[in-house]
Design a protein around this motif. Structure first.
Motif, PDB file in Angstrom:
ATOM      1  N   ARG A 104       0.822  -1.201   0.000  1.00 27.29           N
ATOM      2  CA  ARG A 104       0.000   0.000   0.000  1.00 27.29           C
ATOM      3  C   ARG A 104       0.862   1.260   0.000  1.00 27.29           C
ATOM      4  O   ARG A 104       1.974   1.273   0.520  1.00 27.29           O
ATOM      5  CB  ARG A 104      -0.899   0.025   1.225  1.00 27.29           C
ATOM      6  CG  ARG A 104      -1.782  -1.203   1.390  1.00 27.29           C
ATOM      7  CD  ARG A 104      -2.980  -1.168   0.470  1.00 27.29           C
ATOM      8  NE  ARG A 104      -3.994  -2.110   0.905  1.00 27.29           N
ATOM      9  CZ  ARG A 104      -4.184  -3.297   0.397  1.00 27.29           C
ATOM     10  NH1 ARG A 104      -3.413  -3.727  -0.564  1.00 27.29           N
ATOM     11  NH2 ARG A 104      -5.139  -4.095   0.844  1.00 27.29           N
ATOM     12  N   GLU A 105       0.310   2.321  -0.569  1.00 29.41           N
ATOM     13  CA  GLU A 105       0.927   3.628  -0.417  1.00 29.41           C
ATOM     14  C   GLU A 105       0.760   4.074   1.029  1.00 29.41           C
ATOM     15  O   GLU A 105      -0.243   3.747   1.668  1.00 29.41           O
ATOM     16  CB  GLU A 105       0.271   4.639  -1.356  1.00 29.41           C
ATOM     17  CG  GLU A 105       0.618   4.448  -2.824  1.00 29.41           C
ATOM     18  CD  GLU A 105       2.097   4.661  -3.097  1.00 29.41           C
ATOM     19  OE1 GLU A 105       2.668   5.637  -2.577  1.00 29.41           O
ATOM     20  OE2 GLU A 105       2.685   3.839  -3.820  1.00 29.41           O
ATOM     21  N   PRO A 106       1.720   4.825   1.578  1.00 28.70           N
ATOM     22  CA  PRO A 106       1.568   5.294   2.959  1.00 28.70           C
ATOM     23  C   PRO A 106       0.289   6.113   3.132  1.00 28.70           C
ATOM     24  O   PRO A 106      -0.076   6.893   2.251  1.00 28.70           O
ATOM     25  CB  PRO A 106       2.806   6.168   3.165  1.00 28.70           C
ATOM     26  CG  PRO A 106       3.797   5.697   2.152  1.00 28.70           C
ATOM     27  CD  PRO A 106       2.989   5.261   0.971  1.00 28.70           C
ATOM     28  N   LEU A 158       2.617   9.043  10.408  1.00 28.39           N
ATOM     29  CA  LEU A 158       2.224  10.165  11.249  1.00 28.39           C
ATOM     30  C   LEU A 158       2.787  11.455  10.672  1.00 28.39           C
ATOM     31  O   LEU A 158       3.994  11.665  10.651  1.00 28.39           O
ATOM     32  CB  LEU A 158       2.729   9.954  12.683  1.00 28.39           C
ATOM     33  CG  LEU A 158       2.435  11.086  13.679  1.00 28.39           C
ATOM     34  CD1 LEU A 158       0.933  11.367  13.755  1.00 28.39           C
ATOM     35  CD2 LEU A 158       2.988  10.721  15.057  1.00 28.39           C
ATOM     36  N   ARG A 159       1.896  12.323  10.205  1.00 26.56           N
ATOM     37  CA  ARG A 159       2.312  13.550   9.539  1.00 26.56           C
ATOM     38  C   ARG A 159       2.265  14.777  10.434  1.00 26.56           C
ATOM     39  O   ARG A 159       3.058  15.711  10.259  1.00 26.56           O
ATOM     40  CB  ARG A 159       1.435  13.789   8.307  1.00 26.56           C
ATOM     41  CG  ARG A 159       1.596  12.746   7.206  1.00 26.56           C
ATOM     42  CD  ARG A 159       2.967  12.812   6.556  1.00 26.56           C
ATOM     43  NE  ARG A 159       3.294  14.177   6.131  1.00 26.56           N
ATOM     44  CZ  ARG A 159       2.857  14.756   5.008  1.00 26.56           C
ATOM     45  NH1 ARG A 159       2.082  14.069   4.183  1.00 26.56           N
ATOM     46  NH2 ARG A 159       3.213  15.985   4.705  1.00 26.56           N
ATOM     47  N   GLY A 172       8.285   1.628   5.689  1.00 22.43           N
ATOM     48  CA  GLY A 172       8.080   2.732   4.753  1.00 22.43           C
ATOM     49  C   GLY A 172       6.703   2.734   4.133  1.00 22.43           C
ATOM     50  O   GLY A 172       6.360   3.615   3.347  1.00 22.43           O
ATOM     51  N   ASN A 173       5.872   1.744   4.473  1.00 21.75           N
ATOM     52  CA  ASN A 173       4.506   1.666   3.975  1.00 21.75           C
ATOM     53  C   ASN A 173       3.545   1.763   5.156  1.00 21.75           C
ATOM     54  O   ASN A 173       3.945   2.021   6.267  1.00 21.75           O
ATOM     55  CB  ASN A 173       4.293   0.355   3.207  1.00 21.75           C
ATOM     56  CG  ASN A 173       5.126   0.309   1.948  1.00 21.75           C
ATOM     57  OD1 ASN A 173       4.737   0.788   0.914  1.00 21.75           O
ATOM     58  ND2 ASN A 173       6.321  -0.268   2.061  1.00 21.75           N
ATOM     59  N   ILE A 195      -0.732  17.419   3.565  1.00 17.65           N
ATOM     60  CA  ILE A 195      -1.456  16.263   4.106  1.00 17.65           C
ATOM     61  C   ILE A 195      -2.702  16.018   3.264  1.00 17.65           C
ATOM     62  O   ILE A 195      -3.460  16.946   2.970  1.00 17.65           O
ATOM     63  CB  ILE A 195      -1.841  16.513   5.578  1.00 17.65           C
ATOM     64  CG1 ILE A 195      -0.571  16.635   6.438  1.00 17.65           C
ATOM     65  CG2 ILE A 195      -2.747  15.411   6.100  1.00 17.65           C
ATOM     66  CD1 ILE A 195      -0.828  17.146   7.835  1.00 17.65           C
ATOM     67  N   LYS A 196      -2.916  14.760   2.878  1.00  8.93           N
ATOM     68  CA  LYS A 196      -4.063  14.435   2.038  1.00  8.93           C
ATOM     69  C   LYS A 196      -4.656  13.086   2.429  1.00  8.93           C
ATOM     70  O   LYS A 196      -3.939  12.185   2.881  1.00  8.93           O
ATOM     71  CB  LYS A 196      -3.658  14.415   0.566  1.00  8.93           C
ATOM     72  CG  LYS A 196      -2.565  13.417   0.235  1.00  8.93           C
ATOM     73  CD  LYS A 196      -2.167  13.460  -1.237  1.00  8.93           C
ATOM     74  CE  LYS A 196      -1.070  12.434  -1.526  1.00  8.93           C
ATOM     75  NZ  LYS A 196      -0.667  12.438  -2.948  1.00  8.93           N
ATOM     76  N   ASN A 197      -5.969  12.984   2.291  1.00 10.97           N
ATOM     77  CA  ASN A 197      -6.675  11.718   2.509  1.00 10.97           C
ATOM     78  C   ASN A 197      -6.324  11.098   3.866  1.00 10.97           C
ATOM     79  O   ASN A 197      -6.207   9.885   4.011  1.00 10.97           O
ATOM     80  CB  ASN A 197      -6.325  10.728   1.381  1.00 10.97           C
ATOM     81  CG  ASN A 197      -7.285   9.553   1.327  1.00 10.97           C
ATOM     82  OD1 ASN A 197      -8.471   9.697   1.596  1.00 10.97           O
ATOM     83  ND2 ASN A 197      -6.774   8.381   0.981  1.00 10.97           N
TER      84      ASN A 197
END
Length: 481
Positions: A126-128, A159-160, A154-155, A226-228
């Motif tokens: 999956r994408e992060p 936490l952004r 890395g996936n 930050i998205k989704n």
């Protein structure tokens, strides 16, 4: 002298084997997004001694020997397979292989058991998925630790940002310090640096933006790239759909509350009803720590014996909601000093059972006593069953549930005769059944359920977030249903 030498030689041999396992486990995790488990306990980033202790504890609850010499061949067999993202339990592989009478080699058996994660069957990495924490208190910081820990491949989850109200000079330095050191849960496993100019905490290479805001509507998350994202609200300030909807700002896709939800907000206990979450549901709750502690064992007992009625008494560690010394509090009794008193209070956990187990028609009542310990609680679950049974039968059933069922990440099982609350600090299970304290007479069963109301609950929160984000990878061998 021979016995001593033999024992020490055996230990050194097992140490060497465990040491050889570490790079294999690490490479599988980093390169293939495979998490190696031992009876539902992750072995990723564990030390030699921790791996050996995990093996010893696993064989204690399984009732039969399990050593690194038993599990290493299965770990080595995994390296020869074309594995995709998954969780693979080498303890279960070793245990089921012993009962298999087909004469297969370890390699053949392993390939068959994890076939769903190999070759054409494997799922794509999956994408992060971006995650935002709204609030940074006890649960917020532990959830942050878990998110950072699980970012190693890395996936998965990333936490952004953390959203807090400004606290004056050196605010970010002080918050980073609270993440770095914890009086109950110890040191952060890794390195933390602070970029005050950029308002960023860098933890194990993860750049986490600290955003200051007094209200959810003040933040435009897309301004930070930050998205989704999934936003985890651990303030508890808003508990209904109307209040929590304020978080659905640009950049935020879903909101997860770390407190019981009100109204039509779904209360989710991972392992029990997480599969009922609708794909388009944007707001949900992870219920309370006590609800997470009692619902999985309650389901395990109801499925096997039926439950006519029950009562739960929680003996709960004190929380930030109480006063350090006697002072005004809007609630009855909670104004009295938390570290000096046992305090009778209410719990909503019993009424929350209906949301997590709607098919359970039994009436469950509950009450709570706060006690002067800072973490780890115990729930005493008194059940009237639909049929008579014995203590031995109940313990065998619950031990098996903790080892092989879909609830094995929620329910742990311990037979130690001298276990006390501090032994369960850091437990990743929702609840731990104390076998020695269990009482059964005919159709009456009394279960004593320990739970780390901070860390164990935070693990349940992460499991729910992984599920709704699509990065909850399947486990092999598949748990028995």
């Amino acid at each position: 002298m021979t016995v001593i030498e033999d024992s020490f030689t055996n230990w050194k041999n097992r140490e060497e084997i465990a040491e050889s396992m570490i790079p294999i486990i690490g490479k599988l995790h980093r390169e293939r997004d495979v998490t190696v488990l031992l009876h539902s306990r992750s072995l990723v980033n564990k030390s030699v001694v921790s791996i050996l202790k995990t093996h010893r504890f696993a064989r204690q609850i399984a009732g039969e020997e399990l050593s690194v010499t038993d599990t290493l061949p299965f770990l080595q067999a995994l390296t020869t397979l074309d594995l995709g993202p998954s969780q693979i339990d080498i303890g279960m592989l070793a245990a089921t292989y012993k009962t298999d009478d087909r004469g297969l080699s370890v390699e053949e058996f392993t390939a068959e058991a994890v076939a769903g994660a190999t070759g054409a069957n494997k799922i794509e990495r999956r994408e992060p998925r971006d995650v935002v924490l709204y609030g940074f208190g006890r649960i917020g910081r532990l959830v942050a630790r878990l998110l950072i820990e699980k970012a190693g491949s890395g996936n998965g989850l990333r936490l952004r940002a953390i959203v807090v109200r400004g606290g004056g000079d050196q605010d970010i330095v002080k918050r980073a310090s609270l993440l770095r050191r914890d009086s109950i849960h110890g040191q952060f496993q890794g390195t933390i640096t602070v970029d005050e100019a950029d308002s960023t905490i860098i933890a194990n290479g993860n750049a986490i933006k600290v955003i200051y805001a007094n209200d959810p509507t003040e933040v435009d998350y897309t301004a930070y790239g930050i998205k989704n994202a999934i936003l985890i609200d651990n303030t508890g300030k808003w508990r209904d759909r109307e209040g929590l909807s304020n978080h659905l700002r640009p950049g935020i896709d879903k909101v997860v509350l770390t407190a019981p939800g009100k109204g039509d907000v779904p209360n989710i206990v991972h392992g029990v009803n997480h599969d009922t979450i609708k794909p388009d549901e944007q707001i949900l709750s992870c219920a309370s720590c006590t609800t997470n502690a009692i619902v999985p064992p309650l389901k395990a007992m109801a499925d096997e014996y039926g439950v006519l009625r029950g009562h739960v008494e929680t003996v709960h560690s004190f929380t930030n909601d109480q006063n350090l010394l006697d002072n005004y509090h809007k609630a009855d009794r909670r104004g009295r000093s938390a570290p000096l008193n046992m305090v009778i209070t209410e719990t909503g956990a019993a009424s929350a059972v209906a949301k997590a187990l709607p098919d359970l028609k039994a009436k469950i009542t509950g009450s709570s006593i706060r006690v002067p310990v800072p973490d780890v609680s115990i729930a005493i679950l008194n059940l009237q069953l639909a049929r008579g049974t014995t203590r031995e039968e109940v313990l065998d059933h619950l031990r098996n549930v903790s080892l092989t069922s879909p609830l094995k990440r929620q329910i742990d099982f311990i037979t130690a005769p001298d276990a006390v609350s501090s032994d369960f600090i850091g437990s990743r299970h929702a609840s731990i059944i104390d076998a020695g304290a269990t009482k059964v007479e005919g159709d009456n069963a009394i279960l004593y359920l320990w739970y780390d109301n901070e860390f164990g609950y935070s693990c349940q929160v992460i499991r729910v977030v992984q599920h709704v984000s699509g990065v909850e990878y399947p486990t092999y061998p598949a748990p028995a249903v």
